[in-house]
Design a protein around this motif. Sequence first.
Motif, short mmCIF file in Angstrom:
data_model
loop_
_atom_site.label_atom_id
_atom_site.label_comp_id
_atom_site.label_asym_id
_atom_site.label_seq_id
_atom_site.Cartn_x
_atom_site.Cartn_y
_atom_site.Cartn_z
N ASP A 5 0.83 -1.20 0.00
CA ASP A 5 0.00 0.00 0.00
C ASP A 5 0.86 1.26 0.00
OD1 ASP A 5 -2.35 -1.45 -0.02
OD2 ASP A 5 -2.51 -1.51 2.16
N ASN A 6 1.97 1.20 0.76
CA ASN A 6 2.89 2.34 0.79
C ASN A 6 3.47 2.61 -0.59
OD1 ASN A 6 3.23 3.87 3.12
ND2 ASN A 6 4.37 2.26 4.16
N LEU A 7 3.84 1.54 -1.28
CA LEU A 7 4.49 1.68 -2.58
C LEU A 7 3.55 2.21 -3.65
CD1 LEU A 7 6.61 -1.61 -2.65
CD2 LEU A 7 7.47 0.70 -2.38
N THR A 8 2.27 1.84 -3.55
CA THR A 8 1.32 2.17 -4.62
C THR A 8 0.36 3.30 -4.27
OG1 THR A 8 -0.17 0.43 -3.82
CG2 THR A 8 1.41 -0.18 -5.54
N ALA A 9 0.46 3.85 -3.06
CA ALA A 9 -0.41 4.97 -2.70
C ALA A 9 -0.16 6.14 -3.65
CB ALA A 9 -0.14 5.40 -1.26
N PRO A 10 -1.20 6.87 -4.04
CA PRO A 10 -1.03 7.96 -5.02
C PRO A 10 0.06 8.95 -4.65
CG PRO A 10 -3.36 7.52 -4.64
CD PRO A 10 -2.60 6.69 -3.65
N LEU A 15 7.63 8.25 -6.13
CA LEU A 15 8.88 7.83 -5.50
C LEU A 15 9.16 6.36 -5.80
CD1 LEU A 15 11.26 8.56 -3.72
CD2 LEU A 15 9.87 8.03 -1.71
N THR A 16 8.11 5.54 -5.80
CA THR A 16 8.27 4.13 -6.14
C THR A 16 8.75 3.97 -7.58
OG1 THR A 16 6.50 3.49 -4.60
CG2 THR A 16 7.09 1.90 -6.32
N LEU A 17 8.15 4.73 -8.49
CA LEU A 17 8.57 4.67 -9.89
C LEU A 17 10.00 5.15 -10.06
CD1 LEU A 17 5.34 6.00 -11.64
CD2 LEU A 17 6.17 3.64 -11.58
N HIS A 74 3.67 20.37 -10.24
CA HIS A 74 3.12 20.62 -8.90
C HIS A 74 2.52 19.35 -8.30
CE1 HIS A 74 3.65 24.95 -9.22
NE2 HIS A 74 3.06 24.92 -10.40
N GLY A 75 3.15 18.21 -8.59
CA GLY A 75 2.69 16.94 -8.03
C GLY A 75 1.48 16.34 -8.71
N ALA A 76 1.02 16.93 -9.80
CA ALA A 76 -0.18 16.43 -10.48
C ALA A 76 0.16 15.26 -11.40
CB ALA A 76 -0.83 17.55 -11.29
N ALA A 77 -0.74 14.28 -11.45
CA ALA A 77 -0.58 13.15 -12.37
C ALA A 77 -1.02 13.57 -13.77
CB ALA A 77 -1.41 11.98 -11.87
N PRO A 78 -0.47 12.96 -14.82
CA PRO A 78 0.56 11.92 -14.78
C PRO A 78 1.98 12.46 -14.84
CG PRO A 78 -0.20 12.16 -17.03
CD PRO A 78 -0.98 13.17 -16.20
N ALA A 81 4.53 11.35 -12.19
CA ALA A 81 5.08 10.02 -12.39
C ALA A 81 6.11 10.01 -13.52
CB ALA A 81 3.95 9.04 -12.70
N ILE A 82 5.81 10.73 -14.59
CA ILE A 82 6.75 10.79 -15.73
C ILE A 82 8.06 11.44 -15.30
CG2 ILE A 82 7.14 11.81 -18.00
CD1 ILE A 82 4.12 11.57 -18.49
N SER A 83 7.98 12.53 -14.56
CA SER A 83 9.19 13.22 -14.12
C SER A 83 9.99 12.35 -13.17
CB SER A 83 8.83 14.56 -13.46
OG SER A 83 8.01 14.37 -12.33
N ALA A 84 9.30 11.55 -12.34
CA ALA A 84 9.99 10.65 -11.42
C ALA A 84 10.79 9.61 -12.18
CB ALA A 84 8.98 9.98 -10.49
N VAL A 85 10.21 9.06 -13.24
CA VAL A 85 10.91 8.08 -14.06
C VAL A 85 12.12 8.71 -14.74
CG1 VAL A 85 10.73 6.60 -16.09
CG2 VAL A 85 8.86 6.66 -14.43
N LEU A 86 11.96 9.93 -15.26
CA LEU A 86 13.08 10.62 -15.90
C LEU A 86 14.21 10.85 -14.91
CD1 LEU A 86 11.22 13.33 -18.06
CD2 LEU A 86 12.33 11.23 -18.86
N ILE A 87 13.87 11.27 -13.70
CA ILE A 87 14.90 11.52 -12.69
C ILE A 87 15.57 10.22 -12.29
CG2 ILE A 87 15.29 12.27 -10.30
CD1 ILE A 87 13.06 14.33 -10.74
#
Length: 239
Positions: A5-10, A15-17, A74-78, A81-87
């Motif tokens: 649940d921690n890993l997949t919480a919105p 961070l998980t990605l 500003h933390g908005a999806a998607p 998530a995309i920026s997290a993967v790039l980083i």
Amino acid sequence: MSVVDNLTAPTRLPLTLLFVAFLATFIITRTITRLIRAGKGPFHDNVQGGVHIHHSIPGIILTIAGGFASVAAHGAAPMAAISAVLIGIGASLVLDEFALLLHLQDVYWSSEGQLSVQVVMLTGAVLGLMAIGINPLDGATGIRLGHLGLLASLPFHLLSLLVCVNKGKYSTAIVGAFLPPIAWIGAVRLARPTSHWARKRYSPDKLERATVRANGFDARWGQRGLALGDLVAGRPTDS
């Protein structure tokens, strides 16, 4: 809340990605570089106009792009998530060549290059802990410092991290970024004998003490980390 649940919480999914992208990129990168080293497969060094383009270059570009995208989202999806993967991808590519950037020469397959592997493994461990919700600065799992306490200790903490790096304690600096007391302790202990700090500040007697301590530490703990690094990333050419 469970680990899943921690890993997949919105709020934690980016961070998980980031962690998954970081780890997967390192595995893929080291697989490709080992194949290139062995002369197997379709891969080869990226040389343009006689210049070897190291993978830290696209890594820097991806990290910067991901950082800009993260701020804009500003933390908005998607986009978060995309920026997290790039980083994650970019940071992995950069840290895989950390030793090259530090020494300003190609030490990728030398014993000095093992530092890159250690930095990646430590960073991955920190990211993994953060992804499952373990944060020592959080009141629920660690020390209740409070916002004022954190703000007051930040300059000292940053200075401690810089001192650790200058003393050649890169692993301590990375762990200390996540666990501040580690950085504080590392900053006051003896430097590595080959570090810039030791060469500029230590007398012959103190340098000898630093060498004895470093050799003792490496004999007890260093070889275990190096053996794991060799297994993951390949044995150095000069070992």
